[in-house]
Design a protein around this motif. Structure first.
Motif, PDB file in Angstrom:
ATOM      1  N   GLY A  80      41.322  38.031  36.807  1.00 48.86           N
ATOM      2  CA  GLY A  80      41.734  37.574  35.610  1.00 48.86           C
ATOM      3  C   GLY A  80      42.787  36.704  35.754  1.00 48.86           C
ATOM      4  N   SER A  81      43.641  36.227  34.554  1.00 52.68           N
ATOM      5  CA  SER A  81      44.728  35.113  34.633  1.00 52.68           C
ATOM      6  C   SER A  81      45.742  35.663  35.603  1.00 52.68           C
ATOM      7  N   THR A  82      46.794  34.996  35.854  1.00 51.69           N
ATOM      8  CA  THR A  82      47.934  35.240  36.398  1.00 51.69           C
ATOM      9  C   THR A  82      48.677  36.161  35.633  1.00 51.69           C
ATOM     10  N   LYS A  83      48.983  36.270  34.450  1.00 55.48           N
ATOM     11  CA  LYS A  83      49.277  37.336  33.600  1.00 55.48           C
ATOM     12  C   LYS A  83      48.733  38.483  33.668  1.00 55.48           C
ATOM     13  N   GLY A  84      47.201  38.455  33.611  1.00 54.25           N
ATOM     14  CA  GLY A  84      46.181  39.476  33.806  1.00 54.25           C
ATOM     15  C   GLY A  84      46.458  40.226  35.247  1.00 54.25           C
ATOM     16  N   ILE A  85      46.656  39.492  36.228  1.00 59.36           N
ATOM     17  CA  ILE A  85      47.000  40.058  37.517  1.00 59.36           C
ATOM     18  C   ILE A  85      48.241  41.030  37.528  1.00 59.36           C
ATOM     19  N   ILE A  86      49.331  40.498  36.914  1.00 64.91           N
ATOM     20  CA  ILE A  86      50.739  40.981  37.021  1.00 64.91           C
ATOM     21  C   ILE A  86      50.322  42.552  36.023  1.00 64.91           C
ATOM     22  N   ASN A  87      49.857  42.392  35.125  1.00 67.35           N
ATOM     23  CA  ASN A  87      49.599  43.567  34.288  1.00 67.35           C
ATOM     24  C   ASN A  87      48.674  44.600  35.049  1.00 67.35           C
ATOM     25  N   ALA A  88      47.794  44.102  35.538  1.00 68.27           N
ATOM     26  CA  ALA A  88      46.830  44.927  36.137  1.00 68.27           C
ATOM     27  C   ALA A  88      47.309  45.717  37.415  1.00 68.27           C
ATOM     28  N   VAL A  89      48.177  45.220  38.154  1.00 63.48           N
ATOM     29  CA  VAL A  89      48.936  45.920  39.184  1.00 63.48           C
ATOM     30  C   VAL A  89      49.370  47.285  38.790  1.00 63.48           C
ATOM     31  N   LYS A  90      50.050  47.245  37.471  1.00 62.41           N
ATOM     32  CA  LYS A  90      50.662  48.633  37.143  1.00 62.41           C
ATOM     33  C   LYS A  90      49.400  49.435  36.709  1.00 62.41           C
ATOM     34  N   ASP A  91      48.234  48.935  35.963  1.00 66.13           N
ATOM     35  CA  ASP A  91      47.204  49.943  35.664  1.00 66.13           C
ATOM     36  C   ASP A  91      46.100  50.405  36.852  1.00 66.13           C
ATOM     37  N   LEU A  92      46.189  49.384  37.941  1.00 66.67           N
ATOM     38  CA  LEU A  92      45.473  49.984  39.338  1.00 66.67           C
ATOM     39  C   LEU A  92      46.334  51.095  39.991  1.00 66.67           C
ATOM     40  N   ASP A  93      47.554  50.871  40.092  1.00 71.26           N
ATOM     41  CA  ASP A  93      48.708  51.880  40.341  1.00 71.26           C
ATOM     42  C   ASP A  93      48.356  52.307  42.077  1.00 71.26           C
ATOM     43  N   ARG A  94      48.243  51.147  42.868  1.00 71.75           N
ATOM     44  CA  ARG A  94      48.128  51.426  44.417  1.00 71.75           C
ATOM     45  C   ARG A  94      49.310  50.680  45.006  1.00 71.75           C
ATOM     46  N   GLU A  95      49.580  51.294  45.895  1.00 70.47           N
ATOM     47  CA  GLU A  95      50.786  50.762  46.894  1.00 70.47           C
ATOM     48  C   GLU A  95      50.756  49.437  47.340  1.00 70.47           C
ATOM     49  N   VAL A  96      49.360  49.130  47.952  1.00 68.96           N
ATOM     50  CA  VAL A  96      49.166  47.865  48.543  1.00 68.96           C
ATOM     51  C   VAL A  96      48.280  47.001  47.662  1.00 68.96           C
ATOM     52  N   ASN A  97      48.526  45.795  47.365  1.00 71.87           N
ATOM     53  CA  ASN A  97      47.861  45.034  46.540  1.00 71.87           C
ATOM     54  C   ASN A  97      47.777  43.729  47.046  1.00 71.87           C
ATOM     55  N   ILE A  98      46.463  43.133  47.373  1.00 74.47           N
ATOM     56  CA  ILE A  98      45.888  42.102  47.671  1.00 74.47           C
ATOM     57  C   ILE A  98      45.942  41.000  46.667  1.00 74.47           C
ATOM     58  N   ILE A  99      46.479  39.911  46.473  1.00 75.69           N
ATOM     59  CA  ILE A  99      46.551  39.055  45.681  1.00 75.69           C
ATOM     60  C   ILE A  99      46.008  37.733  45.981  1.00 75.69           C
ATOM     61  N   ILE A 100      44.907  37.271  45.189  1.00 76.16           N
ATOM     62  CA  ILE A 100      44.174  36.161  45.494  1.00 76.16           C
ATOM     63  C   ILE A 100      44.329  34.875  44.369  1.00 76.16           C
ATOM     64  N   THR A 101      45.321  34.433  44.560  1.00 75.95           N
ATOM     65  CA  THR A 101      45.956  33.202  43.637  1.00 75.95           C
ATOM     66  C   THR A 101      47.026  32.652  44.372  1.00 75.95           C
ATOM     67  N   GLU A 102      47.513  31.518  43.824  1.00 72.03           N
ATOM     68  CA  GLU A 102      48.532  30.786  44.192  1.00 72.03           C
ATOM     69  C   GLU A 102      49.950  31.856  44.545  1.00 72.03           C
ATOM     70  N   GLU A 103      50.517  31.519  45.427  1.00 67.53           N
ATOM     71  CA  GLU A 103      51.568  32.671  46.094  1.00 67.53           C
ATOM     72  C   GLU A 103      52.880  32.573  45.012  1.00 67.53           C
ATOM     73  N   GLY A 104      53.017  31.595  44.284  1.00 65.27           N
ATOM     74  CA  GLY A 104      54.263  31.479  43.667  1.00 65.27           C
ATOM     75  C   GLY A 104      54.279  32.853  42.682  1.00 65.27           C
ATOM     76  N   ILE A 105      53.306  33.550  42.423  1.00 62.44           N
ATOM     77  CA  ILE A 105      53.253  34.504  41.576  1.00 62.44           C
ATOM     78  C   ILE A 105      53.994  35.880  42.125  1.00 62.44           C
TER      79      ILE A 105
END
Length: 298
Positions: free
Chosen positions: A209-234
């Motif tokens: 999903g989009s950058t905003k979608g990724i931010i929201n999905a972290v809450k929904d997935l509710d995992r301690e470790v999250n690997i983020i595949i997008t530009e590191e500024g997020i």
């Protein structure tokens, strides 16, 4: 410069700072609004300020100016650019229109004003599927990002997609082997990726999903470790929003976004340098696909 002085300058100039999630953290911290491309495009039409500073790359400044022709819009660094924005030509669009009479040209906002002006609809990574779903034409020329087009194409088996060969050089470098290696290194982690990545990469992740979608999905997935595949500024927004989570980033850095510096924003507030200008006739034509997007997506 401390925050109080910055706020005083903004108030004196009646200025608002918009920033994309990919710029440096100190720039995001100084901004009045931080968001993805769709959020910023919507905000640009509602801001009650005479001066708008768009902390992002060139096409973002153009887009804000197109949507706000009567306001003064500025870019911290006018040379900060997005390579993808230049990966399709007017001649390609004209050739496709000759080949497919019912063609709808769907243009990712990561594009120049000239290309928007030749398009029928704009979209962002967060609303591309919704925009295409509102189009009656069977033939879709998706520009300039072929990966985003390929990633939404399976949702529309009744349409014929012609996906441009352009891409985001940052996201396109991600490979399935990179994802597999990250899964082996962090077996308990979830992987969230931007749809500018190749389809074969997104097939292996837990969320796309989009950058905003990724931010929201972290809450929904509710995992301690999250690997983020997008530009590191997020990372700045993620760590601010979820201080108790761990975020793993591969080395994905957009040079253009990192050219945006707080000192340049301060110079704009003091001197009015780096104002964005778009030819009014070009802007009027480029505004149509943007307003169509906003009408479809609210």
């Amino acid at each position: 410069m401390d925050q109080n002085t910055l706020e005083k300058l903004k108030k004196e100039k009646n200025a608002v700072i918009l920033a994309h999630y990919y710029v440096n953290g100190e720039v995001q911290a100084a901004a009045d609004y931080v968001g993805d491309s769709f959020t910023l495009a919507k905000l640009a039409t509602t801001i009650d300020a005479n001066h708008i500073i768009m902390a992002g790359v060139e096409f973002m400044g153009e887009t804000v100016k197109i949507l706000n022709p009567d306001k003064q819009v500025y870019l911290p660094d006018p040379t900060a650019d997005c390579p993808m924005a230049h990966m399709v030509t007017v001649e390609q669009i004209d050739a496709m229109r000759e080949k497919y009479p019912d063609l709808a040209v769907v243009c990712y906002v990561n594009s120049t004003a000239e290309i928007k002006a030749k398009s029928d609809y704009c979209c962002t990574s967060s609303n591309a599927a919704k925009v295409v779903g509102a189009i009656e034409s069977q033939n879709i020329f998706f520009i300039p990002d072929g990966n985003l087009g390929r990633n939404i194409e399976p949702l529309f088996p009744d349409k014929h997609f012609i996906n441009n060969k352009g891409c985001c050089p940052i996201h396109d470098q991600v490979t399935p082997d990179m994802i597999k290696s990250l899964k082996e290194a962090y077996p308990d982690a979830v992987i969230l990726a931007h749809p500018e990545c190749k389809p074969e990469v997104l097939d292996l992740v837990d969320y796309k999903g989009s950058t905003k979608g990724i931010i929201n999905a972290v809450k929904d997935l509710d995992r301690e470790v999250n690997i983020i595949i997008t530009e590191e500024g997020i990372r700045y927004e993620l760590e601010k929003t979820y201080p108790d989570r761990t975020f793993i980033f591969p080395d994905l850095v957009c040079k253009g976004m990192k050219q945006v510096q707080l000192d340049d924003i301060i110079d704009i507030l003091k001197t009015g340098k780096n104002e964005v200008h778009v030819d009014p006739s070009l802007a009027e034509r480029a505004k149509l696909p943007l307003t169509r997007m906003l009408a479809i997506c609210g």
